[in-house]
Design a protein around this motif. Structure first.
Motif, PDB file in Angstrom:
ATOM      1  N   LYS A 104     -11.180 -16.198   1.183  1.00  0.00           N
ATOM      2  CA  LYS A 104     -12.530 -16.738   1.052  1.00  0.00           C
ATOM      3  C   LYS A 104     -12.689 -17.952   1.956  1.00  0.00           C
ATOM      4  O   LYS A 104     -11.704 -18.540   2.407  1.00  0.00           O
ATOM      5  N   GLY A 105     -13.925 -18.310   2.222  1.00  0.00           N
ATOM      6  CA  GLY A 105     -14.191 -19.482   3.039  1.00  0.00           C
ATOM      7  C   GLY A 105     -14.065 -20.767   2.242  1.00  0.00           C
ATOM      8  O   GLY A 105     -13.977 -20.763   1.013  1.00  0.00           O
ATOM      9  N   PRO A 152     -12.782 -15.362   7.031  1.00  0.00           N
ATOM     10  CA  PRO A 152     -12.340 -15.014   5.679  1.00  0.00           C
ATOM     11  C   PRO A 152     -12.657 -13.562   5.346  1.00  0.00           C
ATOM     12  O   PRO A 152     -13.545 -12.944   5.932  1.00  0.00           O
ATOM     13  N   GLY A 153     -11.907 -13.024   4.402  1.00  0.00           N
ATOM     14  CA  GLY A 153     -12.164 -11.669   3.945  1.00  0.00           C
ATOM     15  C   GLY A 153     -11.277 -10.635   4.613  1.00  0.00           C
ATOM     16  O   GLY A 153     -10.328 -10.954   5.334  1.00  0.00           O
ATOM     17  N   VAL A 204      -3.879 -19.048   3.825  1.00  0.00           N
ATOM     18  CA  VAL A 204      -4.305 -20.381   3.415  1.00  0.00           C
ATOM     19  C   VAL A 204      -5.114 -20.271   2.127  1.00  0.00           C
ATOM     20  O   VAL A 204      -6.018 -19.442   2.018  1.00  0.00           O
ATOM     21  N   THR A 205      -4.782 -21.120   1.168  1.00  0.00           N
ATOM     22  CA  THR A 205      -5.505 -21.145  -0.093  1.00  0.00           C
ATOM     23  C   THR A 205      -5.619 -22.592  -0.565  1.00  0.00           C
ATOM     24  O   THR A 205      -5.198 -23.520   0.137  1.00  0.00           O
ATOM     25  N   THR A 206      -6.210 -22.797  -1.718  1.00  0.00           N
ATOM     26  CA  THR A 206      -6.269 -24.099  -2.375  1.00  0.00           C
ATOM     27  C   THR A 206      -5.728 -23.917  -3.799  1.00  0.00           C
ATOM     28  O   THR A 206      -5.499 -22.781  -4.239  1.00  0.00           O
ATOM     29  N   PRO A 207      -5.506 -25.006  -4.554  1.00  0.00           N
ATOM     30  CA  PRO A 207      -4.864 -24.861  -5.865  1.00  0.00           C
ATOM     31  C   PRO A 207      -5.648 -24.054  -6.894  1.00  0.00           C
ATOM     32  O   PRO A 207      -5.049 -23.556  -7.858  1.00  0.00           O
ATOM     33  N   GLU A 255      -5.012 -13.317  -2.009  1.00  0.00           N
ATOM     34  CA  GLU A 255      -4.015 -12.248  -2.059  1.00  0.00           C
ATOM     35  C   GLU A 255      -4.566 -10.929  -1.531  1.00  0.00           C
ATOM     36  O   GLU A 255      -3.797 -10.048  -1.133  1.00  0.00           O
ATOM     37  N   LYS A 256      -5.868 -10.774  -1.488  1.00  0.00           N
ATOM     38  CA  LYS A 256      -6.451  -9.594  -0.850  1.00  0.00           C
ATOM     39  C   LYS A 256      -6.068  -9.541   0.631  1.00  0.00           C
ATOM     40  O   LYS A 256      -5.789  -8.472   1.182  1.00  0.00           O
ATOM     41  N   SER A 257      -6.070 -10.705   1.282  1.00  0.00           N
ATOM     42  CA  SER A 257      -5.693 -10.734   2.698  1.00  0.00           C
ATOM     43  C   SER A 257      -4.203 -10.452   2.873  1.00  0.00           C
ATOM     44  O   SER A 257      -3.793  -9.871   3.881  1.00  0.00           O
TER      45      SER A 257
END
Length: 269
Positions: free
Chosen positions: A33-34, A143-144, A164-167, A176-178
């Motif tokens: 996601k963005g 994203p996506g 890349v993610t955030t907490p 996790e889709k990516s």
């Protein structure tokens, strides 16, 4: 459709993937996601390595929402080089940058293209850009898991995918889709960055977690990734990015983990 591999006929049916001549390694950076700071992580990764003397380039594959030129203060248009495209470089560290925004007469205008045109443009940029000799080419994905990232996975011979993610739990779940996309298309899972993982109190200097404890380790364990990078929330980073001065960023709490993580992914780099 049960997944991208089924929809596309599986990895075995993919066309032969290739990388530009002279580029030693290619690392895609993506997210589900963005808003998680993916482009900032990409730009800072390039800054950290270029500051150590490595030759680095960035292909901004987010054709409809490009951020890399703004973050690094690049305004020069790409030029022709024989039958190819010669990307401009940043003013200080000489990071090569190719982005759709650098080709627009008015960078504020949108690119209103359907998926097939986006895919065609990505393949053309990938095949016609002359990067020269690079230790690492970073690909900043949108994203996506739709047309643009799928085209990159199918066109480039990627040496790894850095997520890349955030907490927040939602960001991790969508990210996790990516990871599924990368795995289904036979791309090595290089590692995961938990951005905005913690912050330092400006009064007492203590560390706190404004968005919760996160789940970096559980993501690493579940996907078998040895490299996990926690980055702090830093207001100075946003300020420099808005001014196109990310090359001037000097916070070792951000740059050192990125450099060490990338060297763990590519030990011979």
């Amino acid at each position: 459709m049960s997944g991208c591999a089924a929809a596309q006929g599986g990895p075995a049916s993919l066309p032969e993937r290739h990388n530009p001549e002279g580029v030693a390694r290619v690392l895609a950076v993506g997210s589900g996601k963005g808003g998680v700071g993916k482009s900032t992580v990409t730009a800072l990764s390039a800054v950290a390595l270029a500051r150590r003397g490595l030759k680095v380039g960035i292909f901004d594959a987010d054709l409809t929402g490009p951020s890399i030129p703004k973050l690094l203060g690049v305004t020069e248009r790409p030029t022709g080089y024989g039958e190819g495209i010669l990307p401009p470089v940043t003013s200080t560290l000489k990071i090569s940058v190719l982005s759709m925004n650098l080709l627009l007469e008015d960078p504020s205008r949108p690119v209103i293209w359907r998926g097939p045109l986006i895919a065609q443009a990505i393949r053309q940029f990938w095949g016609e850009t002359v990067w020269g000799s690079l230790d690492l080419l970073l690909v900043d994905l949108p994203p996506g898991t739709s047309d643009a990232p799928l085209t990159v996975f199918q066109t480039a011979r990627l040496d790894g995918f850095l997520a890349v993610t955030t907490p927040q739990g939602l960001a991790g779940e969508v990210m996790e889709k990516s990871l599924h996309l990368a795995r289904e298309l036979d791309t090595p899972l290089a590692g995961v960055v938990e951005n905005q993982s913690y912050a330092l109190c400006p009064c007492c200097g203590k560390t706190f977690e404004p968005f919760g404890a996160g789940n970096l380790q559980s993501i690493q364990d579940r996907w078998g990734m040895g490299v996990g990078i926690r980055l702090p929330l830093d207001p100075d980073l946003a300020a420099l990015g808005d001014r196109g001065k990310l090359e001037e960023y000097r916070n070792d709490q951000v740059l050192t983990p990125l450099e060490e993580g990338l060297r763990a992914i590519f030990p011979v780099m």
